[in-house]
Motif scaffolding. Structure first.
Motif, PDB file in Angstrom:
ATOM      1  N   ALA A   1     -20.186  -8.102 -10.162  1.00 46.87           N
ATOM      2  CA  ALA A   1     -19.277  -7.029 -10.299  1.00 46.87           C
ATOM      3  C   ALA A   1     -19.097  -6.157  -9.079  1.00 46.87           C
ATOM      4  N   VAL A   2     -20.337  -5.880  -8.429  1.00 49.49           N
ATOM      5  CA  VAL A   2     -20.230  -5.139  -7.166  1.00 49.49           C
ATOM      6  C   VAL A   2     -19.284  -5.888  -5.892  1.00 49.49           C
ATOM      7  N   HIS A   3     -19.532  -6.964  -6.245  1.00 54.15           N
ATOM      8  CA  HIS A   3     -18.636  -7.727  -4.989  1.00 54.15           C
ATOM      9  C   HIS A   3     -17.079  -7.881  -5.516  1.00 54.15           C
ATOM     10  N   GLY A   4     -16.806  -8.175  -6.677  1.00 51.54           N
ATOM     11  CA  GLY A   4     -15.492  -8.114  -6.901  1.00 51.54           C
ATOM     12  C   GLY A   4     -14.797  -6.495  -6.831  1.00 51.54           C
ATOM     13  N   THR A   5     -15.485  -5.424  -7.229  1.00 56.50           N
ATOM     14  CA  THR A   5     -14.982  -4.156  -6.938  1.00 56.50           C
ATOM     15  C   THR A   5     -14.871  -3.809  -5.516  1.00 56.50           C
ATOM     16  N   ALA A   6     -15.760  -4.234  -4.622  1.00 57.34           N
ATOM     17  CA  ALA A   6     -15.927  -3.961  -3.201  1.00 57.34           C
ATOM     18  C   ALA A   6     -14.908  -4.664  -2.561  1.00 57.34           C
ATOM     19  N   VAL A   7     -14.417  -5.733  -3.036  1.00 56.96           N
ATOM     20  CA  VAL A   7     -13.197  -6.523  -2.470  1.00 56.96           C
ATOM     21  C   VAL A   7     -12.119  -5.593  -2.609  1.00 56.96           C
ATOM     22  N   PHE A   8     -11.723  -5.157  -3.390  1.00 57.87           N
ATOM     23  CA  PHE A   8     -10.672  -4.226  -3.781  1.00 57.87           C
ATOM     24  C   PHE A   8     -10.642  -3.032  -2.958  1.00 57.87           C
ATOM     25  N   VAL A   9     -11.911  -2.531  -2.591  1.00 59.33           N
ATOM     26  CA  VAL A   9     -11.901  -1.262  -1.677  1.00 59.33           C
ATOM     27  C   VAL A   9     -11.578  -1.741  -0.363  1.00 59.33           C
ATOM     28  N   LEU A  10     -12.169  -3.243  -0.025  1.00 62.48           N
ATOM     29  CA  LEU A  10     -11.844  -3.759   1.232  1.00 62.48           C
ATOM     30  C   LEU A  10     -10.249  -4.069   1.768  1.00 62.48           C
ATOM     31  N   LEU A  11      -9.537  -4.488   0.757  1.00 65.08           N
ATOM     32  CA  LEU A  11      -8.081  -4.659   0.476  1.00 65.08           C
ATOM     33  C   LEU A  11      -7.446  -3.396   0.833  1.00 65.08           C
ATOM     34  N   GLY A  12      -8.002  -2.232   0.035  1.00 65.84           N
ATOM     35  CA  GLY A  12      -7.126  -0.859   0.242  1.00 65.84           C
ATOM     36  C   GLY A  12      -7.468  -0.229   1.578  1.00 65.84           C
ATOM     37  N   ALA A  13      -8.812  -0.720   1.958  1.00 63.89           N
ATOM     38  CA  ALA A  13      -8.891  -0.140   3.159  1.00 63.89           C
ATOM     39  C   ALA A  13      -8.267  -0.732   4.385  1.00 63.89           C
ATOM     40  N   VAL A  14      -8.390  -2.065   4.403  1.00 63.34           N
ATOM     41  CA  VAL A  14      -7.622  -2.874   5.341  1.00 63.34           C
ATOM     42  C   VAL A  14      -6.277  -2.432   5.424  1.00 63.34           C
ATOM     43  N   ALA A  15      -5.362  -2.501   4.085  1.00 59.22           N
ATOM     44  CA  ALA A  15      -4.249  -1.964   4.338  1.00 59.22           C
ATOM     45  C   ALA A  15      -3.784  -0.707   4.854  1.00 59.22           C
ATOM     46  N   ALA A  16      -4.836   0.381   4.533  1.00 58.97           N
ATOM     47  CA  ALA A  16      -4.662   1.717   5.181  1.00 58.97           C
ATOM     48  C   ALA A  16      -4.824   1.436   6.610  1.00 58.97           C
ATOM     49  N   HIS A  17      -5.789   0.809   7.271  1.00 61.10           N
ATOM     50  CA  HIS A  17      -6.056   0.707   8.494  1.00 61.10           C
ATOM     51  C   HIS A  17      -4.804   0.156   9.187  1.00 61.10           C
ATOM     52  N   ILE A  18      -4.204  -1.138   8.546  1.00 62.95           N
ATOM     53  CA  ILE A  18      -2.932  -1.671   9.176  1.00 62.95           C
ATOM     54  C   ILE A  18      -1.833  -0.732   9.177  1.00 62.95           C
ATOM     55  N   ALA A  19      -1.528  -0.108   8.176  1.00 63.66           N
ATOM     56  CA  ALA A  19      -0.492   0.846   8.176  1.00 63.66           C
ATOM     57  C   ALA A  19      -0.744   2.061   9.081  1.00 63.66           C
ATOM     58  N   GLY A  20      -1.846   2.422   9.268  1.00 63.24           N
ATOM     59  CA  GLY A  20      -2.132   3.383  10.153  1.00 63.24           C
ATOM     60  C   GLY A  20      -1.993   3.074  11.676  1.00 63.24           C
ATOM     61  N   ALA A  21      -2.333   1.861  12.111  1.00 65.09           N
ATOM     62  CA  ALA A  21      -2.224   1.117  13.142  1.00 65.09           C
ATOM     63  C   ALA A  21      -0.448   1.024  13.519  1.00 65.09           C
ATOM     64  N   LEU A  22       0.436   0.605  12.583  1.00 63.49           N
ATOM     65  CA  LEU A  22       1.864   0.467  12.652  1.00 63.49           C
ATOM     66  C   LEU A  22       2.159   1.901  12.853  1.00 63.49           C
ATOM     67  N   LYS A  23       1.824   2.773  12.256  1.00 60.88           N
ATOM     68  CA  LYS A  23       2.504   4.202  12.367  1.00 60.88           C
ATOM     69  C   LYS A  23       2.462   4.465  13.821  1.00 60.88           C
ATOM     70  N   HIS A  24       1.193   4.403  14.482  1.00 61.95           N
ATOM     71  CA  HIS A  24       0.905   4.699  15.789  1.00 61.95           C
ATOM     72  C   HIS A  24       1.858   3.853  16.786  1.00 61.95           C
ATOM     73  N   VAL A  25       2.213   2.787  16.393  1.00 61.31           N
ATOM     74  CA  VAL A  25       2.781   1.894  17.338  1.00 61.31           C
ATOM     75  C   VAL A  25       4.364   2.367  17.058  1.00 61.31           C
ATOM     76  N   VAL A  26       4.870   2.165  15.772  1.00 64.62           N
ATOM     77  CA  VAL A  26       6.338   2.631  15.632  1.00 64.62           C
ATOM     78  C   VAL A  26       6.684   3.972  15.650  1.00 64.62           C
TER      79      VAL A  26
END
Length: 407
Positions: free
Chosen positions: A145-170
């Motif tokens: 249960a922890v693993h499955g929930t944490a994967v969703f947190v990982l996906l959300g954090a990675v998506a936010a991280h990538i979005a932020g990096a693209l904002k800084h570039v574009v």
């Protein structure tokens, strides 16, 4: 190689991109594995996929620990837009949340693997167990249960991280991404240090995530595999597998377990039936009696391969929900050793089976412990698994129970 207040050094950049590559690969392997059918043709592929997935996860965990230790020993490059306090705080919370995922996701997966037995070993030479982690369905459910929930947190954090990096570039057109790709210098080294609220906010988030996941996971795994005592009633003569002698005492099962062991890729793995009931008529004086055991095969758990075990190639629980063992009981040589000689009906096949057990009685209480050796091929199980390299032929059944003399 080291950090400064205006750039990331080579070590930090190595950790960042290596871990990113491993996460993307491990995630892809997990998705592929989850969507492959479970059968004899795919079992080898699945085993390899999940072994690579788990091995990469352990690697990410080890690298993450080193990365965090390195980060704590190094200055962290200053934010490029310190006046934008809200955006900077959000970026730092995401940063710390990502650090958490690098520990929680692989560690919970490792604990889940250590708590269950069998499928897809980790290839690192650490063994398949972890200190203080028992073989337990309860622990495995919680970790899953922890693993499955944490994967969703990982996906959300990675998506936010990538979005932020693209904002800084574009949009911002600054050197934020360049600092991590090629170690470019950027930022004002005199800027005040990072917001100290960010790590505490991320820690609070992880407390909520892990606490909620554990509540859900422990609720899922809280029901231990036990005999359905409410249905473990004794039989009348008409219910017995053969005609019972008149006035043979009847016994009610009050506690017990029904398990079996089979080789999975050369290593033993234990299965448990959560619900079963036994009807017993037995005369202590003569050592003779009968029994009928009804097993709810839909309650089977077999570690990480439960879904395969209940599938059409093995127990096929969607078509056959019950297995029945009917036998006559005889005592051997006037001692505690007995035999139950009868038949086991499983997935539509009826096969002669002998269960040898030791029975001890103390007035109105009886305890027994017995074993039976089966061959899965006798029941047509796993026909696609023609050799024992993946699933063994021999199945060792173990029964333990306590019963009370009925009034």
């Amino acid at each position: 190689m080291t950090n400064t207040k205006t750039r990331y050094g080579g070590v930090a950049r190595f950790f960042h991109w290596t871990i990113a590559l491993l996460i993307v690969t491990a995630f892809a392997l997990g998705i592929i594995g989850d969507n492959l059918p479970r059968n004899a043709d795919t079992i080898g592929t699945l085993k390899t996929l999940y072994s690579v997935h788990k091995t990469m996860g352990v690697t990410v965990f080890l690298l993450a620990v080193l990365r965090i230790l390195w980060a704590l020993s190094q200055p962290r490059p200053v934010p490029l837009h310190p006046d934008n306090r809200l955006e900077t705080l959000a970026a730092e919370i995401v940063h710390w949340a990502l650090y958490g995922t690098l520990v929680v996701v692989p560690l919970s997966g490792w604990i889940m693997h250590a708590a269950e037995v069998g499928f897809a070993p980790i290839w690192w030479p650490f063994g398949q167990s972890l200190p203080f982690v028992p073989k337990s369905e309860f622990v495995a459910h919680a970790a899953k249960a922890v693993h499955g929930t944490a994967v969703f947190v990982l996906l959300g954090a990675v998506a936010a991280h990538i979005a932020g990096a693209l904002k800084h570039v574009v949009i911002d057109k600054d050197a934020t991404l360049a600092r991590m790709t090629k170690g470019a210098e950027a930022g004002d080294p005199t800027v005040v240090a990072h917001d100290k609220l960010a790590p505490f906010a991320a820690l609070l988030m992880w407390g909520v995530v892990i606490g909620g996941a554990l509540m859900f996971g422990t609720a899922q795994g809280a029901a231990p595999a036990t005999t359905d005592a409410s249905e473990s009633t004794t039989s009348s003569a008409s219910d017995s597998p053969s005609e019972v002698l008149s006035e043979v005492p009847e016994w009610t099962v009050t506690d017990g377990s029904l398990t079996f062991s089979v080789a999975q890729s050369g290593a033993p793995i234990e299965g448990v039936f959560g619900t079963w009931n036994a009807k017993i008529a037995y005369d202590v004086e003569t050592g003779a009696g009968t029994t009928q055991v009804n097993i709810d095969t839909t309650t089977l758990t077999l570690g990480s391969v439960t879904s395969t075990a209940i599938g059409p190639e093995f127990f096929n629980t969607s078509a056959f929900t019950t297995s029945v063992f009917e036998a006559d009981i005889v005592r051997l040589d006037a001692g505690p050793v007995h035999q139950a000689n009868g038949t086991l009906t499983l997935i539509g096949q009826t096969v002669p089976v002998t269960l040898e057990f030791v029975l001890e009685t103390d007035g109105t209480t009886a305890t027994m412990s017995g074993t039976a050796a089966l061959d899965r091929r006798d029941f047509g199980m796993g026909a696609g698994y023609a050799d024992e390299s993946t699933v063994g032929f021999a199945v060792d059944v173990t029964v333990n129970l306590t019963a009370q003399l009925s009034q």
